[in-house]
Design an enzyme around this catalytic site. Sequence first.
Site, PDB file in Angstrom:
ATOM      1  N   GLY A  27       1.500  -7.493  -0.853  1.00 54.35           N
ATOM      2  CA  GLY A  27       1.479  -6.602   0.309  1.00 54.35           C
ATOM      3  C   GLY A  27       0.126  -5.956   0.499  1.00 54.35           C
ATOM      4  N   LYS A  36       8.144  11.846  -0.495  1.00 54.51           N
ATOM      5  CA  LYS A  36       8.470  11.770   0.927  1.00 54.51           C
ATOM      6  C   LYS A  36       9.081  13.056   1.490  1.00 54.51           C
ATOM      7  CE  LYS A  36       7.495   7.454   2.285  1.00 54.51           C
ATOM      8  NZ  LYS A  36       6.674   7.140   3.472  1.00 54.51           N
ATOM      9  N   SER A  67       4.312   8.208  -7.248  1.00 52.18           N
ATOM     10  CA  SER A  67       4.923   8.641  -5.989  1.00 52.18           C
ATOM     11  C   SER A  67       6.432   8.806  -6.008  1.00 52.18           C
ATOM     12  CB  SER A  67       4.538   7.676  -4.861  1.00 52.18           C
ATOM     13  OG  SER A  67       4.947   6.356  -5.181  1.00 52.18           O
ATOM     14  N   GLU A  84      -2.196  -1.332  -3.926  1.00 49.74           N
ATOM     15  CA  GLU A  84      -1.163  -2.100  -3.237  1.00 49.74           C
ATOM     16  C   GLU A  84      -0.650  -3.219  -4.139  1.00 49.74           C
ATOM     17  OE1 GLU A  84      -1.798  -2.397   1.442  1.00 49.74           O
ATOM     18  OE2 GLU A  84      -3.511  -3.244   0.376  1.00 49.74           O
ATOM     19  N   SER A 134      12.858   2.268   4.161  1.00 47.30           N
ATOM     20  CA  SER A 134      13.487   1.418   3.153  1.00 47.30           C
ATOM     21  C   SER A 134      14.226   2.232   2.103  1.00 47.30           C
ATOM     22  CB  SER A 134      12.424   0.548   2.453  1.00 47.30           C
ATOM     23  OG  SER A 134      11.505   1.360   1.745  1.00 47.30           O
ATOM     24  N   ASP A 144      -1.895  -5.595   3.066  1.00 50.41           N
ATOM     25  CA  ASP A 144      -2.282  -5.433   4.467  1.00 50.41           C
ATOM     26  C   ASP A 144      -3.372  -4.380   4.661  1.00 50.41           C
ATOM     27  OD1 ASP A 144       0.198  -3.951   3.654  1.00 50.41           O
ATOM     28  OD2 ASP A 144      -0.166  -2.887   5.530  1.00 50.41           O
TER      29      ASP A 144
END
Length: 325
Positions: free
Chosen positions: A212, A57, A308, A208, A82, A214
Site C-alpha cells: 500500500g 482515531k 497508532s 506504509e 475500515s 500510494d
Amino acid sequence: MTTTTPPVTLDDVRSAAARLKGVAHRTPVLRSRTLDALVGAAVHLKCENFQRVGAFKFRGAYNAASRLTPDQLSRGIAAYSSGNHAQAVALAARELGTTAVIVMPEDAPPSKRAATEGYGAEIVTYDRYSGDRVAVAEALAAERGLTLVPPYEHPHVIAGQGTAALELVEDTGELDVLLTPVGGGGLIAGSATAVKGLHPATRVIGVEPEAGDDTKRSLETGRRVSIPVPRTIADGQALHTPGELTFSLNRRLLDGIVLVGDDEIKDAMRFAFERLKIVLEPSGATPLAALLTGRAGPLPPRVGLILSGGNIDTERFARLCAPGD
C-alpha cells in the site's frame, strides 16, 4: 509578496488539544532499554493503543464532531471506515448525544464491527474491492440529512490527530525524528504540523505497508497516485490513494516514506507483545517494524514513534503472531 496559510496549523492542533482535554486519554509514552540497545537510539513510543476505542482515531473524530452545530447533531453523523474511525465516530456520537451511521467494508475485522455496533452505531456494508465507500457514504448522508465526518480528509480531523504528536513532544522534549503510520495521511499530516510547528528541525518519516505505497509513489511523482486496493494485513492502511487535503500538507511537511512487509509487521507485533508487553494491530506496528528492520535508516539519538492502535481480536492476533505464520 503573499503567503498562503496552510489548512491546518499548530494553533489548530492546540485548539483541538484543549477541546479533547478530559475527553480523550493522554496516552503514555513507553521506553524500553532493550529496544534502545537494539536500535542504538533513545526511542519514545507514543502508545495510542491505550486511547479510547483503542486507536488515535478518537482524537480527530471527537474534535470534528464536537464542532458541529446543534442542528447538525440533532440529525446525526455519517462516516466511512475500515474499523478504527468507525468506532471513533460511533463513540463521539454517543458522547455528544447523537447517532451515527457507518459505512464499513464487508471484510472489516469482526472485532472492529462488533465494537462499532457496541457504541450504538448503525452499519452499512460495501465491497472494498469493487465499491466506492466515499460515494456510498455521501449518498447515504444526503438521503438522511446526516453530516459526514471523514476519516482524514477534514481539517478538524487532521488537527485532532495531531494532538498525539503534540503530547509526545510535550512529554519528551524535542525529537530528532518521528516515525508515524500512513494510511489516508491524516495522522502524519497532523503530527508533522504539530512537531515541525514546535521544532522545525525534527524529521518526520511515514511508514506504509509494501503493498500500500500510494503515498510514497505520490510524493515521488509530486501528485496523488492511485494504486489497486492493497491486500495487506495492515487493514487500517489498505487505501488506494492519499487524501487531497492530507497530501497537500504531507508533500510540504514530510521528509520521506519507508515501506515494511507483512512478515516484518508480524515480527514487530511479536516483539511488542513479548518484549514491550503491549498489543498492537498491524497498522499500529508498522513504525516499530521500520525501526527494527533498519528501514528507517541510520538513527539519530532521539526517536519518536506513534503506535497508532491496538484493535485486534484474540484469534487474529494469535494467528498473525504464531511462529512461522
